[in-house]
Design a protein around this motif. Sequence first.
Motif, PDB file in Angstrom:
ATOM      1  N   GLY A   1       7.440 125.356  48.377  1.00 43.68           N
ATOM      2  CA  GLY A   1       7.560 126.504  49.174  1.00 43.68           C
ATOM      3  C   GLY A   1       8.779 127.053  49.329  1.00 43.68           C
ATOM      4  O   GLY A   1       9.296 127.174  50.721  1.00 43.68           O
ATOM      5  N   GLU A   2       9.608 127.477  48.357  1.00 48.73           N
ATOM      6  CA  GLU A   2      10.880 127.822  48.313  1.00 48.73           C
ATOM      7  C   GLU A   2      10.895 129.455  48.358  1.00 48.73           C
ATOM      8  O   GLU A   2      10.508 129.927  47.584  1.00 48.73           O
ATOM      9  CB  GLU A   2      11.969 126.923  47.631  1.00 48.73           C
ATOM     10  CG  GLU A   2      13.165 126.772  48.071  1.00 48.73           C
ATOM     11  CD  GLU A   2      13.120 125.832  49.134  1.00 48.73           C
ATOM     12  OE1 GLU A   2      13.018 126.066  50.496  1.00 48.73           O
ATOM     13  OE2 GLU A   2      12.923 124.586  48.748  1.00 48.73           O
TER      14      GLU A   2
ATOM     15  N   CYS B   1      17.587 134.683  57.783  1.00 46.37           N
ATOM     16  CA  CYS B   1      16.918 133.711  57.358  1.00 46.37           C
ATOM     17  C   CYS B   1      15.260 133.856  57.883  1.00 46.37           C
ATOM     18  O   CYS B   1      15.144 134.411  58.567  1.00 46.37           O
ATOM     19  CB  CYS B   1      17.190 132.253  57.862  1.00 46.37           C
ATOM     20  SG  CYS B   1      17.055 132.112  59.675  1.00 46.37           S
TER      21      CYS B   1
ATOM     22  N   ASP C   1      12.889 126.746  58.871  1.00 47.30           N
ATOM     23  CA  ASP C   1      13.986 125.720  59.251  1.00 47.30           C
ATOM     24  C   ASP C   1      13.766 125.332  60.851  1.00 47.30           C
ATOM     25  O   ASP C   1      13.483 124.264  61.200  1.00 47.30           O
ATOM     26  CB  ASP C   1      15.363 126.005  59.003  1.00 47.30           C
ATOM     27  CG  ASP C   1      15.506 126.184  57.439  1.00 47.30           C
ATOM     28  OD1 ASP C   1      14.559 126.020  56.631  1.00 47.30           O
ATOM     29  OD2 ASP C   1      16.542 126.665  57.238  1.00 47.30           O
TER      30      ASP C   1
HETATM   31  C1  GAF Z   1      17.134 128.730  53.843  1.00 44.35           C
HETATM   32  C2  GAF Z   1      16.562 129.809  54.998  1.00 44.35           C
HETATM   33  F1  GAF Z   1      16.899 129.558  56.149  1.00 44.35           F
HETATM   34  C3  GAF Z   1      14.872 129.421  55.131  1.00 44.35           C
HETATM   35  O1  GAF Z   1      14.465 130.374  55.858  1.00 44.35           O
HETATM   36  C4  GAF Z   1      14.431 129.624  53.759  1.00 44.35           C
HETATM   37  O2  GAF Z   1      14.362 131.114  53.398  1.00 44.35           O
HETATM   38  C5  GAF Z   1      15.148 128.775  52.565  1.00 44.35           C
HETATM   39  O3  GAF Z   1      16.551 128.911  52.803  1.00 44.35           O
HETATM   40  C6  GAF Z   1      14.681 129.006  51.185  1.00 44.35           C
HETATM   41  O4  GAF Z   1      13.171 128.511  51.145  1.00 44.35           O
HETATM   42  O5  GAF Z   1      16.960 127.469  54.328  1.00 44.35           O
END
Ligand code: GAF
Length: 395
Positions: free
Chosen positions: A45-46, A185, A189
Amino acid sequence: VSMASPFPTAAELLVEARRAYEQTYGEETPRLVAVCAPGRVNLIGEHTDYNQGFVLPMALPLVTVMVGSPTFDQDVAVTTLSEDADEPRKIHFHLPADGTPLSPGSPKWANYLKGVIQHYRAPPVPGFRAVICSSVPLGGGLSSSASLEVAAYTFLQQLKPDDEDKVSKAVACQQAEHTHAGVPCGIMDQFVSVLGREGQALLIDCRSMEATPVPLADPNLVVLITNSNVRHHLNGSEYPTRRRQCEQAASILGKDSLRDATMEDLEDARDKMDDVTFRRAHHVIEEIDRTVRAAEALKKGAYKEFGELMVESHNSLRDLYEVSCRELDELVAAAVEVEGVYGSRMTGGGFGGCTVTLLQAHVIDRTLLHIQERYSGTPTFYVTTPSEGARALSL
Ligand code: GAF
């Protein structure tokens, strides 16, 4: 005898941080408190979180520890034990009395701290002095920054409790990253650093902010993280650019977010967008669906199916979303050559950092050897288990 890197436990980091605290600020430590917050690895889930989609991360046994005490004045003094770059390890600043924003500056690591103070839900925060130390590799794509933000927030909660729920806490830490680190972001995380659970990955719905725990404590299964030890500093604009492309695609499709779009919607709108925007949306729409299917597979113990989805995810990040790099591709290719490896993919934002690999426990040594042999760089390995989210540590 494994080639995997040993790493200190939270308790061991605490001993180190406490010793440094006493050396720096003296042994007189009224109201000393200690907390820790984990880094994370995303299983699948990227680049879906800021598209209101699903992610499936787990919190790591790699943590950032913060120990310190209130000063009863407006001063903040913090020392980090992290050996990063050429930045000073100490910072000292005054808390503005009248709510004036704490602006970001130098050293960079302190910006996360300032951001968290700025967005703390029970202002004003008291002055304090503290020491930070961490086992999360810096800039390695395992959310060293989120673990620092969440540790700082958890620390402030010990000094002056807020009455907020855990999701609001994660959101406050995300805002700190936006305003003080300049990275737009998603929520993944900080969310998993706050809400992670031992023995479980979390399927997070980044729209409703609900998380479903997915058990991941099979002793025959290993979650291996391989750090490529490369970080390609493009110009820092890749992440915000991807985010913008996704928003643009959603708006062309007439949707609030790509979460609401299907591949059929996208195909129908092919003429209305350029090829790059199309490919970005293509990745996101399929990745959201893949993540839900992968969580189902994991619940059933269908590791082979899960592993195949991991590889599909990687290929899509490489070809459609274009956030992988030669080193990550090499690591994934090497890992999946080993019999007993279910799947492997890049994890996190991309352009360097780490891969995550799911494999049968009995092939771990063979896998590490093979990756080391095939990889053109020098990898670092972490054998990890899903761990508890942020917490206070007893002294
Ligand atoms: C970084 C971002 F901080 C996360 O929010 C996320 O979007 C990720 O990239 C990609 O999945 O870690």
